[in-house]
Design a protein around this motif. Sequence first.
Motif, short mmCIF file in Angstrom:
data_model
loop_
_atom_site.label_atom_id
_atom_site.label_comp_id
_atom_site.label_asym_id
_atom_site.label_seq_id
_atom_site.Cartn_x
_atom_site.Cartn_y
_atom_site.Cartn_z
N VAL A 74 -5.33 -41.51 -25.76
CA VAL A 74 -5.91 -42.03 -24.59
C VAL A 74 -5.19 -43.50 -24.00
CG1 VAL A 74 -8.04 -43.58 -24.12
CG2 VAL A 74 -8.39 -41.44 -25.13
N ILE A 75 -4.57 -44.07 -25.02
CA ILE A 75 -3.57 -45.12 -24.53
C ILE A 75 -2.43 -44.74 -23.91
CG2 ILE A 75 -2.04 -47.08 -25.36
CD1 ILE A 75 -4.34 -47.72 -27.58
N LEU A 76 -1.90 -43.83 -24.33
CA LEU A 76 -0.77 -43.31 -23.82
C LEU A 76 -0.93 -42.53 -22.15
CD1 LEU A 76 2.34 -42.16 -24.03
CD2 LEU A 76 1.61 -39.91 -24.59
N ILE A 77 -2.05 -41.83 -22.15
CA ILE A 77 -2.54 -41.57 -20.59
C ILE A 77 -2.91 -42.72 -19.76
CG2 ILE A 77 -4.64 -40.59 -19.56
CD1 ILE A 77 -4.64 -38.38 -21.90
N ALA A 78 -3.45 -43.82 -20.38
CA ALA A 78 -3.73 -44.77 -19.37
C ALA A 78 -2.40 -45.34 -19.02
CB ALA A 78 -4.70 -45.87 -20.22
N GLU A 79 -1.35 -45.52 -19.84
CA GLU A 79 -0.21 -46.37 -19.62
C GLU A 79 0.72 -45.56 -18.69
OE1 GLU A 79 1.24 -49.19 -20.62
OE2 GLU A 79 -0.50 -49.57 -21.79
N VAL A 80 0.76 -44.11 -18.75
CA VAL A 80 1.38 -43.20 -17.80
C VAL A 80 0.61 -43.26 -16.49
CG1 VAL A 80 1.99 -40.99 -17.35
CG2 VAL A 80 2.40 -41.97 -19.58
N LEU A 81 -0.46 -42.96 -16.58
CA LEU A 81 -1.43 -43.23 -15.28
C LEU A 81 -1.46 -44.66 -14.77
CD1 LEU A 81 -3.94 -40.57 -15.84
CD2 LEU A 81 -1.77 -40.23 -14.68
N GLY A 82 -1.23 -45.64 -15.34
CA GLY A 82 -1.43 -47.10 -14.68
C GLY A 82 -2.92 -47.45 -14.70
N ARG A 83 -3.72 -46.80 -15.53
CA ARG A 83 -5.20 -47.07 -15.42
C ARG A 83 -5.56 -48.46 -15.82
NH1 ARG A 83 -8.20 -42.71 -13.58
NH2 ARG A 83 -9.94 -44.33 -13.37
N ARG A 84 -6.34 -49.19 -15.07
CA ARG A 84 -6.54 -50.64 -15.32
C ARG A 84 -7.91 -50.95 -15.39
NH1 ARG A 84 -1.69 -54.03 -12.42
NH2 ARG A 84 0.01 -52.71 -13.64
N ASP A 85 -8.99 -49.93 -15.04
CA ASP A 85 -10.40 -50.09 -15.03
C ASP A 85 -10.98 -49.92 -16.25
OD1 ASP A 85 -11.41 -47.13 -13.87
OD2 ASP A 85 -9.49 -47.53 -14.61
N TRP A 86 -11.98 -50.89 -16.35
CA TRP A 86 -12.74 -50.99 -17.62
C TRP A 86 -13.47 -49.53 -17.92
CZ3 TRP A 86 -17.91 -50.38 -18.01
CH2 TRP A 86 -18.89 -50.43 -16.91
N LEU A 87 -14.05 -48.99 -17.06
CA LEU A 87 -14.66 -47.78 -17.15
C LEU A 87 -13.97 -46.61 -18.09
CD1 LEU A 87 -17.47 -46.33 -16.92
CD2 LEU A 87 -16.67 -45.61 -14.61
N PHE A 88 -12.66 -46.58 -17.34
CA PHE A 88 -11.86 -45.59 -18.04
C PHE A 88 -11.65 -45.67 -19.73
CE2 PHE A 88 -7.63 -44.31 -19.70
CZ PHE A 88 -7.70 -42.84 -19.51
N ALA A 142 -2.03 -52.13 -18.13
CA ALA A 142 -1.65 -50.86 -18.46
C ALA A 142 -0.49 -50.31 -17.33
CB ALA A 142 -2.61 -49.81 -18.62
N GLY A 143 0.49 -49.92 -17.44
CA GLY A 143 1.24 -49.23 -17.02
C GLY A 143 2.29 -50.59 -15.98
N SER A 144 2.24 -52.02 -16.39
CA SER A 144 2.79 -52.85 -15.74
C SER A 144 4.21 -52.68 -16.12
CB SER A 144 2.40 -54.17 -16.29
OG SER A 144 2.42 -54.31 -17.69
#
Length: 155
Positions: A74-88, A142-144
């Motif tokens: 999940v963390i890898l997906i969030a970092e690659v996609l740059g997801r920064r919302d709390w709901l994700f 994330a993704g910064s």
Amino acid sequence: MRRIIAYLVRFAVILVGYVVGSLAASAFLNALFLGYFGYPLEPGHPTIAPALYFSVPFVALFVAYFAFMPAAVVILIAEVLGRRDWLFYALGGAVIALVFLGFVHSVGDADFDVTATNASLAVIGAGMVGGIFYWLSAGRWAGSWRREALPDLEA
């Protein structure tokens, strides 16, 4: 060189966020089960606070152990996609908890399986709380590491 340092700093932030998320999920589980068994969560109660000082980090070790691989995905997906919302991250924590529940069911050990609906919902809620606390400590950036160009300056 600056790019490597940015990667290492982001990795350290992810690890700190994972520890914070594991501790938050553990504290949530402890609070739920103490309430379920009838112990009040009062600040001045003489036996609850010392028990939580030991119990929360101890349970966090198990939370971190069993959630590591699905959380890494999940963390890898969030970092690659740059997801920064709390709901994700909240839904990602719920997915991590569901993967854990599926794992303990597939092991086949009746003593290890979580069959009670209340316990299953508590684990899913703990995953969501852990995901939100991960977002609070590390997920908002994330993704910064991909967005900002960090040129290597040769002096």
